[in-house]
Design an enzyme around this catalytic site. Sequence first.
Site, PDB file in Angstrom:
ATOM      1  CB  SER A 105      -0.967   0.017   1.199  1.00  0.00           C
ATOM      2  OG  SER A 105      -1.907  -1.018   1.078  1.00  0.00           O
ATOM      3  CE1 TYR A 111      -6.178   0.163  -0.572  1.00  0.00           C
ATOM      4  CE2 TYR A 111      -4.312   1.416   0.241  1.00  0.00           C
ATOM      5  CZ  TYR A 111      -4.839   0.250  -0.268  1.00  0.00           C
ATOM      6  OH  TYR A 111      -4.022  -0.815  -0.488  1.00  0.00           O
ATOM      7  NE  ARG A 120      -3.229  -4.527  -7.580  1.00  0.00           N
ATOM      8  CZ  ARG A 120      -3.147  -4.170  -6.303  1.00  0.00           C
ATOM      9  NH1 ARG A 120      -4.100  -4.488  -5.459  1.00  0.00           N
ATOM     10  NH2 ARG A 120      -2.083  -3.501  -5.864  1.00  0.00           N
TER      11      ARG A 120
END
Length: 315
Positions: free
Chosen positions: A145, A215, A254
């Site tokens: 992230s 996000y 992913r």
Amino acid sequence: MKNFGKVGVLYGGRSAEREVSLMSGKGVHEALVSQGVDAHLFDTGEHGLIELAQAGFDRVFIALHGRYGEDGAMQGALELLGVPYTGSGTMASSLAMDKIMTKRVWLQHGLPTPAFEVLQAGADLRRVPDHLGLPLILKPPHEGSTVGIAKVSGYSDMKEAFATAAKYDSEVLAETFVAGRELTVAVLGSGAGARALPIIEIVAPGGNYDYEHKYFSDDTKYLCPAQLPEGLTQEIQDIVVRAYRALDCEGWARADLILDRAGKPWLLEMNTSPGMTGHSLVPMAARATGMSYADLCMAILADASCKLRSPARAR
């Protein structure tokens, strides 16, 4: 619909990505319940392994991100408990969570990934740009992230960038910066059945796809499917599936890539427990194929299994 029994949705956890995992888990839980699954949220950051063992789950959906959930630790515990779980097994999860080991495996398989160095405390930081060039990227190899990532544009930036990444890891990954288009490709399935979903191109404000833009911001644009020539699309999807199999990933994952200005794709990392929030990319790619969020969750859950097989006991 197949009866999955009592299903646990593991979320939260104790990593730097806890906030995102809480959102992912709630979304997955709601989707499974909407499909009639007896699903229950289980926050691994608040409840221990004894409670997990006592919960009586017949299988679990891992919606954890980062350490202790995506790195093989939880997968190993579930193997010991004999509870089927979604996603990759212990070894694949551990490899993919370690960006350094991931790159080494990919290089052994002839897959394209940017040049890199591994840095530790006391390293001669000024020599790194001489080897990798400028600009370059410093990142903690066991976080996701975009946590702890810093771009280095000059020699004077190295010390601060190293300190930023070193807050999260004992080692720091220094990687050649590849300018170009940011792409991501989801994969569903296992073994010969693994298939790539449509490619997504990420266009973030100022090219800065950071934690906020990932996000929470609505300013980032996602082009799905990415506008690429058919031959290049197939090439990128094939590379991603090869990268997925090289790490022995299962269920879903992913990959993040950069397509450079010469049209060459470069693999950056593989996420074995990707986000499932309202801004997440795997659900977006699935929608492009006509698969709803709920259908995606059900497909991933249906693929849950224990990856280790106990040898037959000698008689």
